[in-house]
Design a protein around this motif. Structure first.
Motif, PDB file in Angstrom:
ATOM      1  N   SER A   1       0.810  -1.258   0.068  1.00  0.00           N
ATOM      2  CA  SER A   1      -0.157  -0.031   0.025  1.00  0.00           C
ATOM      3  C   SER A   1       0.873   1.279  -0.195  1.00  0.00           C
ATOM      4  CB  SER A   1      -0.835  -0.082   1.206  1.00  0.00           C
ATOM      5  OG  SER A   1      -1.586  -1.069   1.122  1.00  0.00           O
TER       6      SER A   1
ATOM      7  N   VAL B   1      -2.965  -3.392  -4.762  1.00  0.00           N
ATOM      8  CA  VAL B   1      -2.331  -3.625  -3.343  1.00  0.00           C
ATOM      9  C   VAL B   1      -2.198  -5.427  -3.322  1.00  0.00           C
ATOM     10  CG1 VAL B   1      -2.362  -3.982  -0.973  1.00  0.00           C
ATOM     11  CG2 VAL B   1      -3.147  -1.707  -2.245  1.00  0.00           C
TER      12      VAL B   1
ATOM     13  N   LYS C   1     -10.121  -0.348   0.808  1.00  0.00           N
ATOM     14  CA  LYS C   1      -8.790   0.401   0.754  1.00  0.00           C
ATOM     15  C   LYS C   1      -8.869   1.526   1.695  1.00  0.00           C
ATOM     16  CE  LYS C   1     -10.575   3.502  -3.010  1.00  0.00           C
ATOM     17  NZ  LYS C   1     -10.383   3.854  -4.303  1.00  0.00           N
TER      18      LYS C   1
END
Length: 158
Positions: A27, A44, A62
């Motif tokens: 990330s 990711v 997210k």
């Protein structure tokens, strides 16, 4: 309203911890390399080298990843400042203005160690509509600094 609490499992075993941290590392890499333009759960998972299902075992979205990163980052910031405040040897007749300047310099020293992360966390939080929640994470640290300064004896304000 987005759910910012991560209700997913926390890693206990070493293998799970490796996966969890690979998600966080991926990330950060995506946020830094692409300024958040490609920050999706699919990307990711791909960068972390795991399946999307594995990612969702730990993070629901997210936004949850972002908030975990922000809480970790600003938690480190808070610990850094609190340790700095505890280590200060403040004389009885300290000057609050100079004391405040020293603390703020130290506060910004932490932020500028990783300026891209601070900026990206705030910028991306704004895009996701969770800026207020992220801003609130820093309020506690600022309050600790303020309280510390006010507790110190002083000569004058000039």
């Amino acid at each position: 309203m987005l759910c910012l609490q991560n209700d997913r499992k926390r890693p206990k075993q070493i293998r799970s911890q490796v996966i969890f941290h690979s998600i966080l590392d991926a990330s950060v890499k995506i946020l830094l390399d692409h300024s958040g333009r490609h920050f999706t759960t699919n990307n990711v998972a791909h960068v972390a080298g795991i399946s999307i299902g594995s990612l969702y075992q730990y993070f629901s979205s997210k936004e949850a990843i972002l908030m975990y990163l922000a809480k970790s980052y600003f938690g480190e910031q808070d610990a850094y400042i609190v340790n700095y405040l505890k280590s200060m040897n403040v004389p009885i007749a300290s000057d609050r203005k100079k004391l405040g300047e020293n603390i703020i310099d130290n506060f910004y020293h932490f932020i500028f160690q990783q300026p891209q992360i601070s900026r990206l966390l705030f910028d991306y939080a704004h895009k996701l509509g969770v800026y207020a929640e992220l801003r609130d994470l820093t309020a506690n640290t600022v309050q600790k600094i303020y309280d510390f300064i006010l507790q110190q004896p002083y000569r004058d304000w000039e």
